[in-house]
Motif scaffolding. Structure first.
Motif, PDB file in Angstrom:
ATOM      1  N   ALA A 116       0.825  -1.201   0.000  1.00  0.00           N
ATOM      2  CA  ALA A 116       0.000   0.000   0.000  1.00  0.00           C
ATOM      3  C   ALA A 116       0.862   1.255   0.000  1.00  0.00           C
ATOM      4  O   ALA A 116       0.602   2.206  -0.747  1.00  0.00           O
ATOM      5  CB  ALA A 116      -0.930   0.004   1.212  1.00  0.00           C
ATOM      6  N   ALA A 117       1.907   1.265   0.817  1.00  0.00           N
ATOM      7  CA  ALA A 117       2.790   2.428   0.891  1.00  0.00           C
ATOM      8  C   ALA A 117       3.516   2.652  -0.426  1.00  0.00           C
ATOM      9  O   ALA A 117       3.665   3.794  -0.885  1.00  0.00           O
ATOM     10  CB  ALA A 117       3.789   2.243   2.028  1.00  0.00           C
ATOM     11  N   ALA A 118       3.971   1.565  -1.049  1.00  0.00           N
ATOM     12  CA  ALA A 118       4.673   1.694  -2.330  1.00  0.00           C
ATOM     13  C   ALA A 118       3.753   2.241  -3.409  1.00  0.00           C
ATOM     14  O   ALA A 118       4.129   3.123  -4.194  1.00  0.00           O
ATOM     15  CB  ALA A 118       5.238   0.337  -2.748  1.00  0.00           C
ATOM     16  N   LEU A 119       2.520   1.761  -3.457  1.00  0.00           N
ATOM     17  CA  LEU A 119       1.577   2.227  -4.472  1.00  0.00           C
ATOM     18  C   LEU A 119       1.151   3.674  -4.240  1.00  0.00           C
ATOM     19  O   LEU A 119       0.910   4.418  -5.188  1.00  0.00           O
ATOM     20  CB  LEU A 119       0.351   1.315  -4.501  1.00  0.00           C
ATOM     21  N   ALA A 120       1.078   4.083  -2.975  1.00  0.00           N
ATOM     22  CA  ALA A 120       0.685   5.453  -2.669  1.00  0.00           C
ATOM     23  C   ALA A 120       1.695   6.466  -3.186  1.00  0.00           C
ATOM     24  O   ALA A 120       1.366   7.643  -3.372  1.00  0.00           O
ATOM     25  CB  ALA A 120       0.499   5.618  -1.165  1.00  0.00           C
ATOM     26  N   ASN A 121       2.924   6.033  -3.442  1.00  0.00           N
ATOM     27  CA  ASN A 121       3.957   6.918  -3.986  1.00  0.00           C
ATOM     28  C   ASN A 121       3.917   7.035  -5.505  1.00  0.00           C
ATOM     29  O   ASN A 121       4.811   7.634  -6.092  1.00  0.00           O
ATOM     30  CB  ASN A 121       5.345   6.420  -3.554  1.00  0.00           C
ATOM     31  N   LYS A 122       2.873   6.454  -6.118  1.00  0.00           N
ATOM     32  CA  LYS A 122       2.673   6.552  -7.561  1.00  0.00           C
ATOM     33  C   LYS A 122       3.929   6.155  -8.342  1.00  0.00           C
ATOM     34  O   LYS A 122       4.539   6.949  -9.065  1.00  0.00           O
ATOM     35  CB  LYS A 122       2.237   7.977  -7.941  1.00  0.00           C
ATOM     36  N   PRO A 123       4.367   4.893  -8.212  1.00  0.00           N
ATOM     37  CA  PRO A 123       5.553   4.450  -8.962  1.00  0.00           C
ATOM     38  C   PRO A 123       5.250   4.293 -10.444  1.00  0.00           C
ATOM     39  O   PRO A 123       4.085   4.227 -10.855  1.00  0.00           O
ATOM     40  CB  PRO A 123       5.870   3.100  -8.323  1.00  0.00           C
ATOM     41  N   ALA A 124       6.320   4.193 -11.224  1.00  0.00           N
ATOM     42  CA  ALA A 124       6.150   3.962 -12.656  1.00  0.00           C
ATOM     43  C   ALA A 124       5.629   2.552 -12.922  1.00  0.00           C
ATOM     44  O   ALA A 124       4.876   2.313 -13.870  1.00  0.00           O
ATOM     45  CB  ALA A 124       7.482   4.166 -13.366  1.00  0.00           C
ATOM     46  N   ALA A 125       6.032   1.618 -12.071  1.00  0.00           N
ATOM     47  CA  ALA A 125       5.586   0.216 -12.131  1.00  0.00           C
ATOM     48  C   ALA A 125       5.955  -0.382 -10.786  1.00  0.00           C
ATOM     49  O   ALA A 125       6.638   0.250  -9.975  1.00  0.00           O
ATOM     50  CB  ALA A 125       6.268  -0.532 -13.273  1.00  0.00           C
ATOM     51  N   ILE A 126       5.518  -1.612 -10.537  1.00  0.00           N
ATOM     52  CA  ILE A 126       5.832  -2.236  -9.253  1.00  0.00           C
ATOM     53  C   ILE A 126       6.049  -3.730  -9.436  1.00  0.00           C
ATOM     54  O   ILE A 126       5.400  -4.368 -10.279  1.00  0.00           O
ATOM     55  CB  ILE A 126       4.714  -1.966  -8.222  1.00  0.00           C
ATOM     56  N   GLY A 127       6.990  -4.270  -8.665  1.00  0.00           N
ATOM     57  CA  GLY A 127       7.204  -5.706  -8.612  1.00  0.00           C
ATOM     58  C   GLY A 127       6.679  -6.237  -7.293  1.00  0.00           C
ATOM     59  O   GLY A 127       6.888  -5.620  -6.245  1.00  0.00           O
ATOM     60  N   PHE A 128       6.022  -7.391  -7.321  1.00  0.00           N
ATOM     61  CA  PHE A 128       5.393  -7.901  -6.104  1.00  0.00           C
ATOM     62  C   PHE A 128       5.492  -9.416  -6.049  1.00  0.00           C
ATOM     63  O   PHE A 128       5.136 -10.113  -6.998  1.00  0.00           O
ATOM     64  CB  PHE A 128       3.920  -7.478  -6.067  1.00  0.00           C
ATOM     65  N   ALA A 129       5.995  -9.930  -4.915  1.00  0.00           N
ATOM     66  CA  ALA A 129       6.066 -11.369  -4.662  1.00  0.00           C
ATOM     67  C   ALA A 129       5.102 -11.682  -3.527  1.00  0.00           C
ATOM     68  O   ALA A 129       5.389 -11.396  -2.367  1.00  0.00           O
ATOM     69  CB  ALA A 129       7.492 -11.782  -4.293  1.00  0.00           C
ATOM     70  N   ALA A 130       3.962 -12.246  -3.835  1.00  0.00           N
ATOM     71  CA  ALA A 130       2.870 -12.375  -2.866  1.00  0.00           C
ATOM     72  C   ALA A 130       3.098 -13.483  -1.848  1.00  0.00           C
ATOM     73  O   ALA A 130       3.394 -14.622  -2.208  1.00  0.00           O
ATOM     74  CB  ALA A 130       1.558 -12.631  -3.603  1.00  0.00           C
ATOM     75  N   LEU A 131       2.930 -13.128  -0.580  1.00  0.00           N
ATOM     76  CA  LEU A 131       2.893 -14.132   0.478  1.00  0.00           C
ATOM     77  C   LEU A 131       1.571 -14.880   0.477  1.00  0.00           C
ATOM     78  O   LEU A 131       1.507 -16.048   0.849  1.00  0.00           O
ATOM     79  CB  LEU A 131       3.092 -13.471   1.847  1.00  0.00           C
ATOM     80  N   ASP A 132       0.514 -14.183   0.108  1.00  0.00           N
ATOM     81  CA  ASP A 132      -0.815 -14.787   0.016  1.00  0.00           C
ATOM     82  C   ASP A 132      -1.340 -14.482  -1.379  1.00  0.00           C
ATOM     83  O   ASP A 132      -1.434 -13.310  -1.772  1.00  0.00           O
ATOM     84  CB  ASP A 132      -1.742 -14.195   1.082  1.00  0.00           C
ATOM     85  N   SER A 133      -1.664 -15.510  -2.131  1.00  0.00           N
ATOM     86  CA  SER A 133      -1.996 -15.338  -3.549  1.00  0.00           C
ATOM     87  C   SER A 133      -3.314 -14.608  -3.784  1.00  0.00           C
ATOM     88  O   SER A 133      -3.630 -14.257  -4.915  1.00  0.00           O
ATOM     89  CB  SER A 133      -2.022 -16.702  -4.249  1.00  0.00           C
ATOM     90  N   GLN A 134      -4.088 -14.366  -2.726  1.00  0.00           N
ATOM     91  CA  GLN A 134      -5.363 -13.667  -2.893  1.00  0.00           C
ATOM     92  C   GLN A 134      -5.471 -12.369  -2.092  1.00  0.00           C
ATOM     93  O   GLN A 134      -6.193 -11.464  -2.478  1.00  0.00           O
ATOM     94  CB  GLN A 134      -6.522 -14.584  -2.501  1.00  0.00           C
ATOM     95  N   ALA A 135      -4.737 -12.277  -0.983  1.00  0.00           N
ATOM     96  CA  ALA A 135      -4.934 -11.152  -0.062  1.00  0.00           C
ATOM     97  C   ALA A 135      -4.642  -9.793  -0.690  1.00  0.00           C
ATOM     98  O   ALA A 135      -5.265  -8.787  -0.322  1.00  0.00           O
ATOM     99  CB  ALA A 135      -4.064 -11.348   1.179  1.00  0.00           C
ATOM    100  N   ALA A 136      -3.704  -9.742  -1.630  1.00  0.00           N
ATOM    101  CA  ALA A 136      -3.290  -8.458  -2.202  1.00  0.00           C
ATOM    102  C   ALA A 136      -4.122  -8.031  -3.405  1.00  0.00           C
ATOM    103  O   ALA A 136      -3.934  -6.920  -3.919  1.00  0.00           O
ATOM    104  CB  ALA A 136      -1.821  -8.521  -2.606  1.00  0.00           C
ATOM    105  N   ILE A 137      -5.039  -8.856  -3.854  1.00  0.00           N
ATOM    106  CA  ILE A 137      -5.760  -8.565  -5.095  1.00  0.00           C
ATOM    107  C   ILE A 137      -6.491  -7.220  -5.066  1.00  0.00           C
ATOM    108  O   ILE A 137      -6.439  -6.468  -6.051  1.00  0.00           O
ATOM    109  CB  ILE A 137      -6.709  -9.728  -5.457  1.00  0.00           C
ATOM    110  N   PRO A 138      -7.173  -6.841  -3.977  1.00  0.00           N
ATOM    111  CA  PRO A 138      -7.834  -5.523  -3.980  1.00  0.00           C
ATOM    112  C   PRO A 138      -6.866  -4.369  -4.224  1.00  0.00           C
ATOM    113  O   PRO A 138      -7.174  -3.436  -4.979  1.00  0.00           O
ATOM    114  CB  PRO A 138      -8.468  -5.447  -2.590  1.00  0.00           C
ATOM    115  N   LEU A 139      -5.686  -4.416  -3.611  1.00  0.00           N
ATOM    116  CA  LEU A 139      -4.701  -3.363  -3.838  1.00  0.00           C
ATOM    117  C   LEU A 139      -4.163  -3.403  -5.264  1.00  0.00           C
ATOM    118  O   LEU A 139      -3.974  -2.357  -5.900  1.00  0.00           O
ATOM    119  CB  LEU A 139      -3.537  -3.516  -2.860  1.00  0.00           C
ATOM    120  N   LEU A 140      -3.916  -4.588  -5.776  1.00  0.00           N
ATOM    121  CA  LEU A 140      -3.415  -4.697  -7.143  1.00  0.00           C
ATOM    122  C   LEU A 140      -4.463  -4.232  -8.142  1.00  0.00           C
ATOM    123  O   LEU A 140      -4.126  -3.651  -9.185  1.00  0.00           O
ATOM    124  CB  LEU A 140      -3.004  -6.144  -7.438  1.00  0.00           C
TER     125      LEU A 140
END
Length: 315
Positions: free
Chosen positions: A80-104
């Motif tokens: 959430a913090a990384a996305l709030a900084n409006k990056p050009a793109a983001i890399g993500f290695a999920a600990l939980d394959s479903q928990a992050a979907i709303p943020l993504l």
């Protein structure tokens, strides 16, 4: 649940529309990578590859992850913090394959390309996933196990989790190959040590106590495999075939000494490099392959010093 609801509420469209100047220096792309953790040398090798690509492509990256691979909520905070900084793109290695979907999903709506690495998510939001074919690699581990125990006997699995794609694919890849190809072998149990070598040690000791006639154990990541080795040593069990996954120094030493029969090594430097490369391409609007297979090898005492294997081992 409170933490996750709070984050999702805070990460509004307004937060994602912060001017790019806040997140990047002039003419410099900012690409954060949110990893699964830092307790294993594997992630330091991934970070090294990401830094190589960042230098080559002239972008700025950050690389962070929670203290261990059980801290799903902490990882979501970081995402959430990384996305709030409006990056050009983001890399993500999920600990939980479903928990992050709303943020993504919110990242996707804001036009931020998402590149998954090591562990994918149960979504088509990531434009690419840089990873090992974990099911195929675990299947190779099953073949080696079957060969070493003579095609019959009892084996167990000490897995790192049952929520990430790597945990699921390595577990299922091993078990499915045994069940499909080796009717003389029984997988007596699959237990979880959270990727922590101390917890995996205790899990291993419990498995051995309940199954004194066990012939082999497969550990699905660095912490799991070292926990298996330690558990076997602490109980003084003999004649067990141990096969691991990953290739940190502790596993290399265990293989050289004969405590471990062999292991699967990934290409962590390649995973980090390809993640940043794909992120740069996606940000520029270039097509990226949905799956970037970074390869794997089975290594043991006979080939650990082979140049092509040694190139993907790490300390």
């Amino acid at each position: 649940m409170f933490t996750r609801r709070f984050i999702l509420g805070a990460l509004s469209a307004a937060a994602l529309s912060v001017p790019a100047s806040v997140a990047t220096a002039a003419d410099e792309l900012y690409i954060p990578l949110v990893s699964k953790g830092f307790q294993h040398q594997f992630w330091q090798a991934v970070k090294s590859g990401a830094e190589q690509a960042a230098e080559e492509y002239g972008v700025r990256i950050t690389f962070e992850g929670p203290d261990n691979e059980t801290m799903v909520d902490r990882q979501i905070d970081m995402l959430a913090a990384a996305l709030a900084n409006k990056p050009a793109a983001i890399g993500f290695a999920a600990l939980d394959s479903q928990a992050a979907i709303p943020l993504l999903r919110q990242a996707n709506e804001a036009g931020i390309p998402v590149i998954a690495f090591d562990s994918g998510v149960d979504s088509d939001i990531p434009l690419a996933t840089a990873t090992t074919d974990n099911a195929l690699a675990a299947g190779m581990a099953a073949d080696k196990m079957a060969e070493l125990i003579g095609g019959k006997g009892k084996v167990a699995v000490v897995a790192h989790d049952q929520t990430s794609r790597t945990g699921i694919d390595r577990r299922d890849g091993f078990v499915s190959r045994i069940e499909a190809n080796y009717p003389g072998i029984e997988v007596v149990t699959v237990q979880y040590g959270q990727g922590d070598h101390l917890k995996s040690t205790e899990v291993t000791k419990a498995i051995l106590t309940a199954n004194p006639d066990l012939n082999g154990i497969f550990g699905t990541n660095e912490g799991s495999a070292i926990g298996v080795v330690n558990g076997v040593q602490e109980l003084g069990a003999e004649g067990l075939v141990i096969i691991g996954y990953d290739s940190g120094k502790a596993q290399q030493d265990a293989i050289r000494s004969g405590l471990m029969a062999g292991a699967i090594t990934q290409n962590p430097v390649g995973i980090g490099y390809e993640t940043v490369k794909a992120a740069v391409m996606a940000q520029k609007g270039e097509a990226v392959p949905a799956l970037i297979d970074t390869g794997f090898y089975y290594y043991d005492a006979s080939n650990i010093d082979d140049p092509k294997v040694a190139a993907v081992l790490y300390d």
